[in-house]
Motif scaffolding. Structure first.
Motif, PDB file in Angstrom:
ATOM      1  N   SER A  96       0.842  -1.190   0.000  1.00  0.00           N
ATOM      2  CA  SER A  96       0.000   0.000   0.000  1.00  0.00           C
ATOM      3  C   SER A  96       0.875   1.236   0.000  1.00  0.00           C
ATOM      4  O   SER A  96       1.956   1.263   0.584  1.00  0.00           O
ATOM      5  CB  SER A  96      -0.936  -0.004   1.209  1.00  0.00           C
ATOM      6  N   LYS A  97       0.405   2.264  -0.670  1.00  0.00           N
ATOM      7  CA  LYS A  97       1.190   3.499  -0.811  1.00  0.00           C
ATOM      8  C   LYS A  97       1.269   4.272   0.503  1.00  0.00           C
ATOM      9  O   LYS A  97       2.094   5.157   0.653  1.00  0.00           O
ATOM     10  CB  LYS A  97       0.592   4.365  -1.918  1.00  0.00           C
ATOM     11  N   SER A  98       0.449   3.894   1.469  1.00  0.00           N
ATOM     12  CA  SER A  98       0.439   4.603   2.752  1.00  0.00           C
ATOM     13  C   SER A  98       1.452   4.042   3.749  1.00  0.00           C
ATOM     14  O   SER A  98       1.436   4.419   4.901  1.00  0.00           O
ATOM     15  CB  SER A  98      -0.966   4.539   3.361  1.00  0.00           C
ATOM     16  N   GLY A 136      10.450   4.994   2.615  1.00  0.00           N
ATOM     17  CA  GLY A 136      11.124   5.554   1.452  1.00  0.00           C
ATOM     18  C   GLY A 136      11.816   4.488   0.625  1.00  0.00           C
ATOM     19  O   GLY A 136      11.998   3.357   1.062  1.00  0.00           O
ATOM     20  N   ALA A 137      12.224   4.857  -0.582  1.00  0.00           N
ATOM     21  CA  ALA A 137      12.846   3.917  -1.521  1.00  0.00           C
ATOM     22  C   ALA A 137      14.162   3.359  -0.976  1.00  0.00           C
ATOM     23  O   ALA A 137      14.434   2.166  -1.103  1.00  0.00           O
ATOM     24  CB  ALA A 137      13.061   4.590  -2.865  1.00  0.00           C
ATOM     25  N   LEU A 188      10.320  -1.317  -8.009  1.00  0.00           N
ATOM     26  CA  LEU A 188       9.967   0.045  -7.612  1.00  0.00           C
ATOM     27  C   LEU A 188       9.620   0.825  -8.874  1.00  0.00           C
ATOM     28  O   LEU A 188      10.441   0.934  -9.781  1.00  0.00           O
ATOM     29  CB  LEU A 188      11.159   0.732  -6.943  1.00  0.00           C
ATOM     30  N   GLU A 189       8.414   1.326  -8.931  1.00  0.00           N
ATOM     31  CA  GLU A 189       7.984   2.107 -10.086  1.00  0.00           C
ATOM     32  C   GLU A 189       7.183   3.288  -9.558  1.00  0.00           C
ATOM     33  O   GLU A 189       6.033   3.134  -9.150  1.00  0.00           O
ATOM     34  CB  GLU A 189       7.140   1.245 -11.020  1.00  0.00           C
ATOM     35  N   GLY A 190       7.797   4.456  -9.526  1.00  0.00           N
ATOM     36  CA  GLY A 190       7.121   5.625  -8.969  1.00  0.00           C
ATOM     37  C   GLY A 190       6.813   5.395  -7.503  1.00  0.00           C
ATOM     38  O   GLY A 190       7.686   5.099  -6.700  1.00  0.00           O
ATOM     39  N   GLU A 191       5.531   5.498  -7.155  1.00  0.00           N
ATOM     40  CA  GLU A 191       5.079   5.266  -5.778  1.00  0.00           C
ATOM     41  C   GLU A 191       4.828   3.790  -5.487  1.00  0.00           C
ATOM     42  O   GLU A 191       4.632   3.407  -4.340  1.00  0.00           O
ATOM     43  CB  GLU A 191       3.795   6.062  -5.511  1.00  0.00           C
ATOM     44  N   ASP A 192       4.796   2.963  -6.529  1.00  0.00           N
ATOM     45  CA  ASP A 192       4.504   1.539  -6.352  1.00  0.00           C
ATOM     46  C   ASP A 192       5.727   0.783  -5.860  1.00  0.00           C
ATOM     47  O   ASP A 192       6.821   0.911  -6.412  1.00  0.00           O
ATOM     48  CB  ASP A 192       4.029   0.916  -7.669  1.00  0.00           C
ATOM     49  N   LYS A 193       5.495  -0.027  -4.823  1.00  0.00           N
ATOM     50  CA  LYS A 193       6.533  -0.906  -4.285  1.00  0.00           C
ATOM     51  C   LYS A 193       5.979  -2.327  -4.337  1.00  0.00           C
ATOM     52  O   LYS A 193       4.956  -2.622  -3.731  1.00  0.00           O
ATOM     53  CB  LYS A 193       6.872  -0.525  -2.842  1.00  0.00           C
TER      54      LYS A 193
END
Length: 170
Positions: A111-113, A117-118, A144-149
């Motif tokens: 989840s983005k929440s 950090g990367a 890792l793609e943008g905000e997606d983990k």
């Protein structure tokens, strides 16, 4: 005086036999314990060395060796299709996927929440990827793609899988 001396000497002789009767079995037990300990330690080291030798070629040296391409994961999960969704929890959704080589994987889309950090995410991936236990699902890598983990695990067909982040049903 000589009679008293003989009694003391005899009593002393008796206590020496008693001491020997106690000390010898204890000494034998200690020696057997040490031999057993050395044997089990040698056996454990031999097993450890065999595992280490097997993993020499698979050793994780860099974070790049664990990174999956977004397009590969997207294709494997049929663009994160609901048909491939196997579970959902507080940390994200899990999808079943199949790589181009036919290997089945489980992809956890965090989840983005999560607020991680990367850099912290990558450091944690290196640690988790090195963990091996029969009750842990093996982490194959991440994306890792943008905000997606995304976390990429081996796919296991059991009722519940224990991962580093959470427990999720299959």
């Amino acid at each position: 005086m000589s009679m008293m001396h003989a009694v003391v000497a005899g009593g002393s002789k008796m206590s020496s036999l008693t001491i020997l009767a106690i000390v010898i079995p204890i000494a034998v037990a200690v020696v057997l314990f040490l031999v057993g300990f050395c044997f089990s330690r040698r056996r454990a080291m031999k097993k450890y060395n065999m595992v280490s030798e097997e993993n020499v070629g698979n050793e994780i040296k860099t974070i790049e060796s664990l990174q999956f391409d977004w397009d590969t994961i997207e294709a494997a999960t049929n663009k994160f299709s609901d048909d491939n969704k196997t579970g959902e929890g507080g940390f994200g959704v899990v999808y079943k996927g199949t790589l181009f080589n036919g290997r089945q994987i489980a992809v956890k889309r965090l989840s983005k929440s999560s607020g991680q950090g990367a850099v912290e995410f990558k450091n944690e991936i290196l640690v988790v990827a090195k963990l091996q236990h029969r009750n842990l699902v093996r982490l194959l890598g991440f994306c890792l793609e943008g905000e997606d983990k995304l976390l990429v695990y081996e796919y296991v067909t059991t009722k519940a899988l224990i991962t580093f982040y959470s427990v999720w049903p299959i």
